[in-house]
Design a protein around this motif. Structure first.
Motif, PDB file in Angstrom:
ATOM      1  N   THR A  16     -39.613 -53.056  19.097  1.00 26.00           N
ATOM      2  CA  THR A  16     -39.318 -54.450  18.779  1.00 26.00           C
ATOM      3  C   THR A  16     -39.961 -54.768  17.429  1.00 26.00           C
ATOM      4  O   THR A  16     -40.799 -54.004  16.928  1.00 26.00           O
ATOM      5  N   ARG A  48     -30.131 -52.722  14.195  1.00 27.08           N
ATOM      6  CA  ARG A  48     -30.714 -53.707  15.108  1.00 27.08           C
ATOM      7  C   ARG A  48     -29.982 -53.528  16.434  1.00 27.08           C
ATOM      8  O   ARG A  48     -28.767 -53.612  16.491  1.00 27.08           O
ATOM      9  N   GLU A  86     -33.231 -57.894  26.832  1.00 28.00           N
ATOM     10  CA  GLU A  86     -34.459 -57.506  26.138  1.00 28.00           C
ATOM     11  C   GLU A  86     -34.499 -58.114  24.747  1.00 28.00           C
ATOM     12  O   GLU A  86     -33.485 -58.533  24.209  1.00 28.00           O
ATOM     13  N   ASP A  87     -35.697 -58.103  24.154  1.00 23.77           N
ATOM     14  CA  ASP A  87     -35.830 -58.487  22.754  1.00 23.77           C
ATOM     15  C   ASP A  87     -35.078 -57.461  21.907  1.00 23.77           C
ATOM     16  O   ASP A  87     -34.917 -56.307  22.309  1.00 23.77           O
ATOM     17  N   GLU A  88     -34.649 -57.886  20.728  1.00 27.99           N
ATOM     18  CA  GLU A  88     -33.999 -56.948  19.820  1.00 27.99           C
ATOM     19  C   GLU A  88     -34.953 -55.810  19.501  1.00 27.99           C
ATOM     20  O   GLU A  88     -36.159 -56.006  19.397  1.00 27.99           O
ATOM     21  N   ARG A  89     -34.383 -54.633  19.341  1.00 23.54           N
ATOM     22  CA  ARG A  89     -35.148 -53.464  18.942  1.00 23.54           C
ATOM     23  C   ARG A  89     -34.536 -52.908  17.667  1.00 23.54           C
ATOM     24  O   ARG A  89     -33.421 -53.265  17.305  1.00 23.54           O
TER      25      ARG A  89
END
Length: 127
Positions: free
Chosen positions: A25, A60, A66-69
């Motif tokens: 992240t 991205r 989930e949060d962006e990774r």
């Protein structure tokens, strides 16, 4: 749009992301960069990750729930995510045909995310 400068901070952030290999992240990239460059700000890391994404130098990942990774590997590939620990790994892409019916959408891309259980979690459940 004018070309953006290749700053030392940009190189540090790109190098850190590519070295991490875990699809981190933005927070994880920031924390890793801060270990060796304690004066870098969170906003700088976030801004540079956005720039690198726009320039096509990193990916991205928008993983469900989930949060962006971020991924330093820009070659064509898919991802697999562990349903237990959330680890993400690269796997080879498979050929996919474009759907015959798109509901009027103009398709601009496709991202494949597989779900599974990583080797570490498999070993832990065998213990």
């Amino acid at each position: 749009m004018a070309a953006r400068r290749n700053t030392q901070q940009k190189e540090i952030i790109r190098h850190t992301l590519c070295r991490m290999c875990c699809h981190p992240t933005a927070v994880a990239v920031f924390e890793e960069v801060r270990r060796t460059h304690p004066t870098i700000s969170r906003s700088t890391v976030y801004r540079v990750l956005g720039q690198l994404t726009e320039e096509g130098e990193i990916l991205r990942l928008h993983l469900a729930g989930e949060d962006e990774r971020y991924d330093g590997n820009t070659s064509r590939h898919s991802h697999v995510r562990c349903a237990r620990c959330g680890a993400v790994a690269d796997i080879p892409a498979v050929a996919m045909e474009e759907p015959a019916e798109t509901g009027g959408y103009l398709l601009t891309g496709c991202a494949v995310e597989y779900a599974g259980v990583c080797p570490r979690c498999q070993a832990a459940s065998d213990s």
